[in-house]
Design an enzyme around this catalytic site. Structure first.
Site, mmCIF file in Angstrom:
data_model
loop_
_atom_site.group_PDB
_atom_site.id
_atom_site.type_symbol
_atom_site.label_atom_id
_atom_site.label_comp_id
_atom_site.label_asym_id
_atom_site.label_seq_id
_atom_site.Cartn_x
_atom_site.Cartn_y
_atom_site.Cartn_z
ATOM 1 N N ARG A 124 -29.321 79.962 -30.158
ATOM 2 C CA ARG A 124 -29.546 79.418 -28.802
ATOM 3 C C ARG A 124 -30.421 80.327 -27.927
ATOM 4 N NH1 ARG A 124 -24.112 77.233 -29.260
ATOM 5 N NH2 ARG A 124 -24.468 75.148 -30.057
ATOM 6 N N LYS A 146 -45.882 79.541 -24.080
ATOM 7 C CA LYS A 146 -45.833 78.341 -24.925
ATOM 8 C C LYS A 146 -45.460 78.755 -26.345
ATOM 9 C CE LYS A 146 -48.866 75.099 -22.579
ATOM 10 N NZ LYS A 146 -50.126 74.345 -22.625
ATOM 11 N N GLU A 188 -62.505 80.882 -26.272
ATOM 12 C CA GLU A 188 -61.482 80.708 -25.219
ATOM 13 C C GLU A 188 -61.874 81.481 -23.957
ATOM 14 O OE1 GLU A 188 -58.702 78.952 -24.865
ATOM 15 O OE2 GLU A 188 -58.093 78.365 -26.882
ATOM 16 N N LYS A 230 -55.430 83.418 -16.531
ATOM 17 C CA LYS A 230 -54.347 82.617 -17.115
ATOM 18 C C LYS A 230 -53.022 82.853 -16.375
ATOM 19 C CE LYS A 230 -51.997 80.884 -21.044
ATOM 20 N NZ LYS A 230 -51.941 80.615 -22.456
ATOM 21 N N GLU A 240 -46.743 73.101 -16.666
ATOM 22 C CA GLU A 240 -47.913 72.246 -16.836
ATOM 23 C C GLU A 240 -47.746 70.884 -16.159
ATOM 24 O OE1 GLU A 240 -50.278 72.934 -20.421
ATOM 25 O OE2 GLU A 240 -50.464 70.774 -20.584
ATOM 26 N N ARG A 244 -52.011 73.703 -14.768
ATOM 27 C CA ARG A 244 -52.135 74.393 -16.072
ATOM 28 C C ARG A 244 -52.970 73.599 -17.068
ATOM 29 N NH1 ARG A 244 -47.434 77.811 -19.322
ATOM 30 N NH2 ARG A 244 -48.748 78.371 -21.084
ATOM 31 N N ASN A 248 -56.736 73.384 -20.769
ATOM 32 C CA ASN A 248 -56.986 72.576 -21.967
ATOM 33 C C ASN A 248 -58.430 72.081 -22.058
ATOM 34 O OD1 ASN A 248 -54.280 72.843 -22.645
ATOM 35 N ND2 ASN A 248 -53.726 71.110 -21.359
ATOM 36 N N HIS A 251 -59.944 71.264 -25.347
ATOM 37 C CA HIS A 251 -58.875 71.212 -26.342
ATOM 38 C C HIS A 251 -58.539 69.799 -26.808
ATOM 39 C CE1 HIS A 251 -58.528 75.358 -25.333
ATOM 40 N NE2 HIS A 251 -57.477 75.546 -26.103
ATOM 41 N N HIS A 255 -58.513 69.859 -30.553
ATOM 42 C CA HIS A 255 -57.332 69.688 -31.414
ATOM 43 C C HIS A 255 -57.566 68.583 -32.447
ATOM 44 C CE1 HIS A 255 -54.228 71.648 -28.496
ATOM 45 N NE2 HIS A 255 -54.925 72.533 -29.162
ATOM 46 N N HIS A 267 -59.767 77.494 -34.464
ATOM 47 C CA HIS A 267 -59.447 76.911 -33.159
ATOM 48 C C HIS A 267 -60.605 77.074 -32.150
ATOM 49 C CE1 HIS A 267 -57.013 75.660 -29.770
ATOM 50 N NE2 HIS A 267 -57.306 76.787 -29.147
HETATM 51 N N1 GLY Z 1 -53.210 77.418 -24.177
HETATM 52 C C1 GLY Z 1 -53.056 76.743 -22.971
HETATM 53 C C2 GLY Z 1 -51.853 77.135 -22.195
HETATM 54 O O1 GLY Z 1 -51.203 78.117 -22.508
HETATM 55 O O2 GLY Z 1 -51.504 76.459 -21.265
#
Ligand code: GLY
Length: 348
Positions: A124, A146, A188, A230, A240, A244, A248, A251, A255, A267
């Site tokens: 947990r 994330k 990036e 960031k 997000e 946030r 992307n 992306h 993706h 990537h």
């Molecule tokens: N990689 C995008 C974010 O962390 O929101």
């Protein structure tokens, strides 16, 4: 009727240190003594990083009498599955990792995402720290919390937002990083420039040769600036809700391209093409001047990144992305270098 109220008002302080320094990994044992995150540490890494840095880190911990066990996953995006999570968790149980212990994510983006996810759900939830070893992980996935894995239908569809307790960025880890991995990370970083900082964008234009030669000062500068951008965004919108999403940029198509390539495309390479596609749409909609779009493409090309794909994903294929809302997907469109907007786009 019986009524019971549950009061669970929470105040959480999830602040953490991000230290960017050459050879900082040597000091991780001291920091762990201070942070007291766990009695033992599960170092989760992959088949490449195990040989390069994992043993060294374990020996450094040993010298401070900090116990640890190494858990190795197969390198590459195809490892980012629930099966890997289960396998690692079973091995952790077998090695006696318990709720008083913590995880060290040592590796690139895949390791960071899996190790963070394992930490978030193991018994947990136990604490974890990020020790990224690729440029891509240093500027993006190691920061912001994330965690997660892919499903066969798309990337990052299972996961949590669980912040690490600290991030240690050792520039020395980049010394032997293959050129294509440097370019992938740089993609990036160019993204941060386009969406939020003309100054960073111009710095990359001016210092590109040094960056590609892995000059330490140049790398440190662009890593620091990327993380500054960031963290500012994550501080305002960790979950997000809206802001946030700007991260992307490139992306949505990126993706889909990664998935179409069977994850053979790196990537950063995929999002480079994704950014160019977004720029084209932004120009068509009168949001971005053609000359600014050309300037971004030019920098991506100079950085050795691809700007076209053999096969562009259809809009329907974009709906595999978890950022969809019903039949809509959010497009992040630059309006100038240093600023972008979000526009919902119908994909069916
Ligand atoms: N990689 C995008 C974010 O962390 O929101």
């Amino acid at each position: 009727m019986a009524k019971v109220a549950t009061k669970l008002k929470k105040r959480i302080n999830d602040s953490y240190r991000i230290i960017i320094e050459k050879n900082i990994s040597r000091q991780i044992p001291q920091y762990l003594e201070e942070l007291e995150l766990g009695k033992k540490y599960a170092i989760i890494t992959d088949t490449i990083v195990e040989k390069l840095f994992a043993k060294k880190l374990q020996n450094a911990l040993k010298r401070k009498k900090i116990k640890s066990e190494i858990f190795v996953i197969k390198k590459g995006e195809t490892s980012k599955t629930l099966k890997t999570v289960e396998e690692v968790a079973i091995k952790m149980i077998e090695k006696g990792i318990d709720r008083h212990d913590a995880v060290i994510a040592l590796g690139g983006g895949v390791v960071g995402d899996i190790a963070g996810f394992v930490a978030a759900i193991y018994m947990r939830g136990i604490p974890y720290i990020q020790v990224p070893t690729t440029l891509l992980a240093m500027v993006d996935s190691a920061v912001g919390g994330k965690t997660g894995v892919d499903l066969p239908v798309g990337k990052n569809l299972i996961g949590t937002i669980t912040q690490p307790k600290a991030v240690f960025i050792d520039i020395a880890y980049l010394k032997g990083l293959p050129d294509k991995q440097v370019k992938s990370g740089l993609s990036e970083i160019i993204k941060y420039g386009v969406i939020k900082s003309k100054r960073l964008f111009k710095y990359i234009e001016k210092n590109l040769d040094d960056i590609l030669k892995k000059d330490e000062e140049a790398l440190k500068h662009i890593i620091k600036e990327s993380i500054r951008i960031k963290t500012k965004i994550v501080e305002k919108d960790e979950q997000e809700g809206n802001l946030r999403m700007i991260l992307n940029y490139g992306h949505t198509y990126g993706h889909a391209l990664e998935k179409l390539s069977g994850y053979k495309l790196l990537h950063g390479f995929a999002i480079s093409v994704g950014m160019v596609i977004m720029n084209k749409i932004a120009v068509e909609r009168g949001l971005l001047k053609q000359k600014h779009s050309d300037r971004i493409t030019e920098l991506l090309k100079r950085a050795g990144l691809p700007t076209t794909a053999l096969k562009t994903p259809t809009k329907k294929q974009l709906l595999g992305d978890k950022k969809k809302q019903g039949d809509y997907i959010n497009f992040v469109l630059p309006v100038k270098i240093g600023k972008a907007v979000i526009q919902p786009e119908k994909c069916l």
